[in-house]
Scaffold this motif. Sequence first.
Motif, PDB file in Angstrom:
ATOM      1  N   TYR A  78       0.955  -1.173  -0.082  1.00 49.46           N
ATOM      2  CA  TYR A  78       0.071  -0.055   0.009  1.00 49.46           C
ATOM      3  C   TYR A  78       0.801   1.075   0.071  1.00 49.46           C
ATOM      4  O   TYR A  78       0.918   1.702   1.107  1.00 49.46           O
ATOM      5  CB  TYR A  78      -1.170  -0.170   1.334  1.00 49.46           C
ATOM      6  CG  TYR A  78      -1.674  -1.166   1.325  1.00 49.46           C
ATOM      7  CD1 TYR A  78      -3.123  -0.926   0.730  1.00 49.46           C
ATOM      8  CD2 TYR A  78      -1.350  -2.298   2.076  1.00 49.46           C
ATOM      9  CE1 TYR A  78      -4.076  -2.208   0.913  1.00 49.46           C
ATOM     10  CE2 TYR A  78      -2.360  -3.555   1.948  1.00 49.46           C
ATOM     11  CZ  TYR A  78      -3.583  -3.496   1.257  1.00 49.46           C
ATOM     12  OH  TYR A  78      -4.439  -4.441   1.521  1.00 49.46           O
ATOM     13  N   ALA A  82      -2.958   7.244   1.781  1.00 50.85           N
ATOM     14  CA  ALA A  82      -4.509   6.851   2.181  1.00 50.85           C
ATOM     15  C   ALA A  82      -4.420   5.489   2.394  1.00 50.85           C
ATOM     16  O   ALA A  82      -5.131   5.158   3.434  1.00 50.85           O
ATOM     17  CB  ALA A  82      -5.372   7.747   1.161  1.00 50.85           C
ATOM     18  N   ALA A  83      -4.194   4.830   1.518  1.00 51.75           N
ATOM     19  CA  ALA A  83      -4.255   3.579   1.384  1.00 51.75           C
ATOM     20  C   ALA A  83      -3.456   2.787   2.628  1.00 51.75           C
ATOM     21  O   ALA A  83      -3.935   1.608   3.244  1.00 51.75           O
ATOM     22  CB  ALA A  83      -3.860   2.748   0.180  1.00 51.75           C
ATOM     23  N   ILE A  85      -2.593   3.947   5.400  1.00 46.70           N
ATOM     24  CA  ILE A  85      -3.286   4.364   6.657  1.00 46.70           C
ATOM     25  C   ILE A  85      -4.389   3.705   6.742  1.00 46.70           C
ATOM     26  O   ILE A  85      -4.781   3.118   7.929  1.00 46.70           O
ATOM     27  CB  ILE A  85      -3.490   5.988   6.654  1.00 46.70           C
ATOM     28  CG1 ILE A  85      -2.279   6.822   6.886  1.00 46.70           C
ATOM     29  CG2 ILE A  85      -4.371   6.322   7.851  1.00 46.70           C
ATOM     30  CD1 ILE A  85      -2.341   8.333   6.559  1.00 46.70           C
ATOM     31  N   GLN A  86      -5.295   3.493   5.848  1.00 41.23           N
ATOM     32  CA  GLN A  86      -6.572   2.633   5.933  1.00 41.23           C
ATOM     33  C   GLN A  86      -6.273   1.278   6.139  1.00 41.23           C
ATOM     34  O   GLN A  86      -6.819   0.591   7.169  1.00 41.23           O
ATOM     35  CB  GLN A  86      -7.519   2.729   4.618  1.00 41.23           C
ATOM     36  CG  GLN A  86      -8.688   1.895   4.735  1.00 41.23           C
ATOM     37  CD  GLN A  86      -9.750   2.506   5.736  1.00 41.23           C
ATOM     38  OE1 GLN A  86      -9.817   3.628   6.125  1.00 41.23           O
ATOM     39  NE2 GLN A  86      -9.952   1.624   6.822  1.00 41.23           N
ATOM     40  N   ARG A  87      -5.375   0.732   5.645  1.00 44.07           N
ATOM     41  CA  ARG A  87      -4.879  -0.897   5.768  1.00 44.07           C
ATOM     42  C   ARG A  87      -4.460  -0.813   7.337  1.00 44.07           C
ATOM     43  O   ARG A  87      -4.949  -1.843   8.174  1.00 44.07           O
ATOM     44  CB  ARG A  87      -3.841  -1.055   4.828  1.00 44.07           C
ATOM     45  CG  ARG A  87      -3.088  -2.408   5.301  1.00 44.07           C
ATOM     46  CD  ARG A  87      -4.066  -3.731   5.262  1.00 44.07           C
ATOM     47  NE  ARG A  87      -3.289  -4.686   5.762  1.00 44.07           N
ATOM     48  CZ  ARG A  87      -3.727  -5.969   5.333  1.00 44.07           C
ATOM     49  NH1 ARG A  87      -4.582  -6.361   4.398  1.00 44.07           N
ATOM     50  NH2 ARG A  87      -3.007  -7.150   5.830  1.00 44.07           N
ATOM     51  N   VAL A  89      -5.333   0.754  10.016  1.00 43.50           N
ATOM     52  CA  VAL A  89      -6.181   1.344  10.760  1.00 43.50           C
ATOM     53  C   VAL A  89      -7.232  -0.014  10.907  1.00 43.50           C
ATOM     54  O   VAL A  89      -7.778  -0.502  11.921  1.00 43.50           O
ATOM     55  CB  VAL A  89      -7.105   2.377  10.460  1.00 43.50           C
ATOM     56  CG1 VAL A  89      -8.490   2.620  11.163  1.00 43.50           C
ATOM     57  CG2 VAL A  89      -6.348   3.779  10.720  1.00 43.50           C
ATOM     58  N   THR A  90      -7.678  -0.422   9.661  1.00 45.56           N
ATOM     59  CA  THR A  90      -8.427  -1.535   9.513  1.00 45.56           C
ATOM     60  C   THR A  90      -7.699  -2.959   9.946  1.00 45.56           C
ATOM     61  O   THR A  90      -8.332  -3.938  10.901  1.00 45.56           O
ATOM     62  CB  THR A  90      -8.724  -1.968   8.125  1.00 45.56           C
ATOM     63  OG1 THR A  90      -9.388  -0.924   7.447  1.00 45.56           O
ATOM     64  CG2 THR A  90      -9.642  -3.192   7.613  1.00 45.56           C
ATOM     65  N   LYS A  93      -7.790  -2.690  14.055  1.00 48.77           N
ATOM     66  CA  LYS A  93      -9.138  -2.899  14.627  1.00 48.77           C
ATOM     67  C   LYS A  93      -9.561  -4.226  14.556  1.00 48.77           C
ATOM     68  O   LYS A  93     -10.030  -4.781  15.693  1.00 48.77           O
ATOM     69  CB  LYS A  93     -10.153  -2.221  13.776  1.00 48.77           C
ATOM     70  CG  LYS A  93     -10.241  -0.582  14.222  1.00 48.77           C
ATOM     71  CD  LYS A  93     -11.229  -0.092  13.258  1.00 48.77           C
ATOM     72  CE  LYS A  93     -11.835   1.152  13.610  1.00 48.77           C
ATOM     73  NZ  LYS A  93     -12.782   1.789  12.892  1.00 48.77           N
ATOM     74  N   ASP A 120     -10.733   5.423  17.000  1.00 47.34           N
ATOM     75  CA  ASP A 120     -10.376   5.857  15.377  1.00 47.34           C
ATOM     76  C   ASP A 120      -9.410   6.742  15.424  1.00 47.34           C
ATOM     77  O   ASP A 120      -8.587   6.769  14.424  1.00 47.34           O
ATOM     78  CB  ASP A 120     -11.969   5.994  14.773  1.00 47.34           C
ATOM     79  CG  ASP A 120     -12.661   4.947  14.611  1.00 47.34           C
ATOM     80  OD1 ASP A 120     -12.133   3.593  14.851  1.00 47.34           O
ATOM     81  OD2 ASP A 120     -13.991   5.106  14.387  1.00 47.34           O
ATOM     82  N   GLN A 124      -5.997   6.432  13.465  1.00 49.54           N
ATOM     83  CA  GLN A 124      -5.311   7.137  12.484  1.00 49.54           C
ATOM     84  C   GLN A 124      -4.105   7.972  12.658  1.00 49.54           C
ATOM     85  O   GLN A 124      -3.279   7.984  11.880  1.00 49.54           O
ATOM     86  CB  GLN A 124      -6.497   8.435  12.333  1.00 49.54           C
ATOM     87  CG  GLN A 124      -6.265   9.310  11.235  1.00 49.54           C
ATOM     88  CD  GLN A 124      -6.546   8.678   9.810  1.00 49.54           C
ATOM     89  OE1 GLN A 124      -7.445   7.591   9.744  1.00 49.54           O
ATOM     90  NE2 GLN A 124      -6.283   9.524   8.479  1.00 49.54           N
ATOM     91  N   GLU A 128      -0.769   7.461  10.512  1.00 51.17           N
ATOM     92  CA  GLU A 128       0.015   8.573   9.965  1.00 51.17           C
ATOM     93  C   GLU A 128       1.419   8.592  10.313  1.00 51.17           C
ATOM     94  O   GLU A 128       2.147   8.902   9.634  1.00 51.17           O
ATOM     95  CB  GLU A 128      -0.990   9.788  10.163  1.00 51.17           C
ATOM     96  CG  GLU A 128      -2.182   9.972   9.535  1.00 51.17           C
ATOM     97  CD  GLU A 128      -3.186  10.982  10.042  1.00 51.17           C
ATOM     98  OE1 GLU A 128      -2.702  11.845  11.066  1.00 51.17           O
ATOM     99  OE2 GLU A 128      -4.071  11.256   9.433  1.00 51.17           O
TER     100      GLU A 128
END
Length: 154
Positions: A78, A82-83, A85-87, A89-90, A93, A120, A124, A128
């Motif tokens: 990734y 943005a991708a 960070i999303q990976r 975070v997901t 969790k 969240d 995040q 970052e």
Amino acid sequence: MKIKIGFAMGIIALMVAACSSHEQHGSGHPVADLTKLNHPGAKVYQSACMSCHALAAKEEGSVAPPLFGVKDHVIKAYPERAAFIQRVVTWVKAPNPNDVLMPGAVKKFGLMPAQAQLSDADLQAVAEFIYDTDFNKPDWYAAHYQAEHGKKPH
């Protein structure tokens, strides 16, 4: 587990001193400046992540891969901020055993437990921080990576 900031900063300074060969990724905060960063994600890392994911230590008693190694694997899959960070975070969790980027680490340490206690906003911030910080790769990493993947890291 909460770690006192003074103690955490001392540990970070020791780990930074043990690191070598610098690699650029992210916006340019070198790990040597970690103790000086006022990044909210650095504080989350220190209090919630560092006890398992050291910056670069390779110790027999480790319970999880070092943070620089995690970043190295995630950023290869990734590369866009943005991708990435999303990976992170997901994953933090709800780690998914069917979507593992570090199978060797899962084999060695087991699947990371979900960190549901983190908000969240904290997730995040730490994602970052990981993306934006340049972590030094220690001398042992190239040989480890080649043994795991059959090729040298780039």
